[in-house]
Design an enzyme around this catalytic site. Structure first.
Site, PDB file in Angstrom:
ATOM      1  N   CYS A   6      12.774  10.762   8.366  1.00  0.00           N
ATOM      2  CA  CYS A   6      12.580  10.228   9.715  1.00  0.00           C
ATOM      3  C   CYS A   6      13.871  10.212  10.519  1.00  0.00           C
ATOM      4  O   CYS A   6      13.841  10.282  11.742  1.00  0.00           O
ATOM      5  CB  CYS A   6      11.975   8.828   9.655  1.00  0.00           C
ATOM      6  SG  CYS A   6      12.840   7.736   8.524  1.00  0.00           S
ATOM      7  N   GLU A  63       9.518   0.890  11.015  1.00  0.00           N
ATOM      8  CA  GLU A  63      10.540   1.938  10.966  1.00  0.00           C
ATOM      9  C   GLU A  63       9.781   3.246  11.132  1.00  0.00           C
ATOM     10  O   GLU A  63       9.026   3.651  10.250  1.00  0.00           O
ATOM     11  CB  GLU A  63      11.314   1.874   9.653  1.00  0.00           C
ATOM     12  CG  GLU A  63      12.624   2.624   9.702  1.00  0.00           C
ATOM     13  CD  GLU A  63      12.532   3.975   9.036  1.00  0.00           C
ATOM     14  OE1 GLU A  63      12.337   4.966   9.782  1.00  0.00           O
ATOM     15  OE2 GLU A  63      12.627   4.054   7.815  1.00  0.00           O
ATOM     16  N   GLU A  77       8.665  15.698  16.529  1.00  0.00           N
ATOM     17  CA  GLU A  77       9.182  15.549  15.169  1.00  0.00           C
ATOM     18  C   GLU A  77       8.483  16.568  14.269  1.00  0.00           C
ATOM     19  O   GLU A  77       7.268  16.498  14.070  1.00  0.00           O
ATOM     20  CB  GLU A  77       8.936  14.122  14.671  1.00  0.00           C
ATOM     21  CG  GLU A  77       9.594  13.840  13.344  1.00  0.00           C
ATOM     22  CD  GLU A  77       9.481  12.382  12.926  1.00  0.00           C
ATOM     23  OE1 GLU A  77      10.395  11.904  12.246  1.00  0.00           O
ATOM     24  OE2 GLU A  77       8.478  11.731  13.266  1.00  0.00           O
ATOM     25  N   LYS A 112       0.860  -1.185   0.000  1.00  0.00           N
ATOM     26  CA  LYS A 112       0.000   0.000   0.000  1.00  0.00           C
ATOM     27  C   LYS A 112       0.897   1.236   0.000  1.00  0.00           C
ATOM     28  O   LYS A 112       1.535   1.542   0.996  1.00  0.00           O
ATOM     29  CB  LYS A 112      -0.934   0.058   1.214  1.00  0.00           C
ATOM     30  CG  LYS A 112      -1.971   1.194   1.040  1.00  0.00           C
ATOM     31  CD  LYS A 112      -2.673   1.605   2.315  1.00  0.00           C
ATOM     32  CE  LYS A 112      -1.953   2.692   3.046  1.00  0.00           C
ATOM     33  NZ  LYS A 112      -1.948   4.021   2.344  1.00  0.00           N
TER      34      LYS A 112
END
Length: 488
Positions: free
Chosen positions: A291, A257, A388, A181
């Protein structure tokens, strides 16, 4: 001037065919440089995931063409796929830039890196070996490493094609079948990759691509009782949901992750100008949408003011605009939602007393562009130092001692990456041993290669991608013990 590209594939890819979604629904994919619709994409959901699982199950049958294929031939198919990507590199990079907004230059680099990742794993196909284990003269014991089965893979929008390569490489090398996906923001290159996989000769059902939304298509993958493993790259929040879904369904294997708030520590023995450039690229690469970005820059108090001056100038030099213009270093953020999130965090930094050295504003009112932003006088309690941001925002914090900076670097729920810039090997090794992070980069940053394992400590993830370690996430180990009859 922005390039255009013919959009060849907008349907789901199941069993080597492009098909409409069962529901008939479609969603728009948007060009983040101007906010305009690029194409309408078939919207997959549970019914489509069920169809893809059936195709993947047929392809994984023990007597199927895929399962009985010589592993060497599997490697040839993967290399043929990599050849086709290389052939169409310009077109794929153009699609990536249209759909994601990253500069065309960096899109080309991403596709080239993806080819390297795929070729690396193609080389592993016939080298996944079991062992023999001494258990006494009366028996022979050996292990077999076997593919885990049907795997679901859910990838993010920040590196759409490269994340596909990271996921497909080990899954195909080990002989699994897969359902991918792509992120709803960036489905175009995944659909084109599916067409190339068919052209390369992968048997029907081995590779399936279902564009759609996380709460529908993504959830259907995470909850499916016949999917044996799910691999996810994305936010820590969604990672929690996937773990819950895996637990409630069939205890499928999970590799994650996830997010990061990675520290990059600059000591006073460093070349300040060189350190500022490393730190600049560590955070501003891919528009900050990374990330493992070096998003907490800790600088020793003795060189702090000098470093901030260099960091400010580098940000001022950064050109923001049309990602197809080769003079530009930075395109737009991915969408309105992320633009709003980044601006909200920038505003929080201003309100909490950080100093805006440069940037701090949106650029223009067409597309989702943000000025490269540098904050000094940042303290650990500020939101910009804890959350973040996923945008082009550098936060520069001051420190005095190694013990202090290790303590502060580790004071986070994340643990994806880290870096240290110093000429002292003892400092480098002390930090490398003490920091709680899956990667430690010394006098460099983002040093990721196909053969180096990548993944996070703490809430930055579970498991590893890349390298030999990446294969283990897709393999089951079977122990076979044979009793040996004694002769007369």
């Amino acid at each position: 001037m922005a390039k255009q590209a013919e959009i060849k594939y907008t349907q789901l890819f199941i069993d080597n065919e492009f098909v409409d979604a069962v529901s008939g629904r479609k969603f728009s994919t948007i060009n983040p440089a101007n906010g305009k619709v690029i194409a309408e994409i078939a919207e997959g959901d549970k019914a489509d995931v069920d169809k893809a699982v059936e195709a993947a199950k047929r392809a994984f049958n023990r007597n199927s063409k895929w399962r009985t294929m010589n592993p060497y031939v599997r490697g040839l198919l993967m290399n043929r796929f990599a050849d086709l990507i290389t052939r169409d590199l310009d077109y794929i990079a153009t699609l990536e830039t249209l759909d994601n907004g990253k500069t065309y230059t960096s899109a080309v680099q991403d596709i080239q890196a993806s080819v390297a990742f795929l070729r690396y794993y193609a080389g592993w196909c016939d080298k996944i070996l079991g062992t023999t284990i001494p258990t006494g003269d009366a028996s022979i014991t050996m292990t077999r490493k076997e593919p885990i089965g049907i795997v679901g893979q859910i990838i993010p929008w920040n590196y759409p094609f490269m994340m596909l390569a990271w996921k497909w490489g080990p899954a195909l090398a080990t002989g699994c079948t897969l359902i991918l996906k792509p992120a709803e923001q960036t489905p175009l290159t995944a659909l084109y990759a599916a067409a190339l996989a068919k052209e390369a000769g992968f048997p029907a059902g081995v590779i399936n691509v279902i564009p759609g939304y996380g709460p529908t298509a993504g959830a259907a993958i995470a909850e499916h009782p016949e999917i044996q493993k799910v691999a996810f790259t994305g936010s820590t929040e969604v990672g929690h949901s996937i773990m819950v879904a895996a637990g409630k369904s069939n205890l499928k294997r999970v590799s994650l992750e996830l997010g990061g708030k990675s520290p990059l520590v600059v000591f006073d023995d460093a070349d300040v100008k060189e350190a500022a450039e490393i730190a600049h690229n560590a955070i501003f690469s891919n528009h900050g949408q990374n990330c493992c970005a070096g998003s907490r820059t800790f600088v020793h108090s003795k060189i702090y003011d000098d470093f901030v001056k260099h960091a400010k100038q580098l940000a001022l030099n950064r050109k923001v605009g049309d990602p197809f213009d080769s003079n530009m270093n930075q395109g737009p953020q991915i969408d309105q939602e992320m633009l709003d999130k980044v601006m909200n965090l920038i505003n929080s930094g201003k309100q909490q007393g950080a100093v805006v050295e440069t940037g701090g504003t949106r650029k223009g009112d067409i597309g989702y562009f943000v000025e490269p932003t540098v904050f000094s006088n940042v303290t650990d309690d500020m939101r910009i130092a804890k959350e973040e941001i996923f945008g082009p925002v550098q936060t520069i914090l001051k420190f005095d001692t190694m013990n202090e900076v290790i303590e502060r670097a580790n004071r986070t729920n994340y643990g994806l990456a880290s870096g240290i810039i110093t000429k002292d090997i003892n400092k480098a090794m002390e930090f490398a041993q003490a920091v709680e992070a899956g990667s430690v980069w010394v006098n460099c940053y983002d040093a990721i290669t196909p053969q180096t394992p990548f993944g996070g400590f703490k809430q930055s993830g579970i498991g590893r991608e890349l390298g030999e370690e990446g294969l283990k996430e897709y393999l089951e180990i079977k122990t076979v013990s044979i009793r040996v009859a004694k002769g007369n």
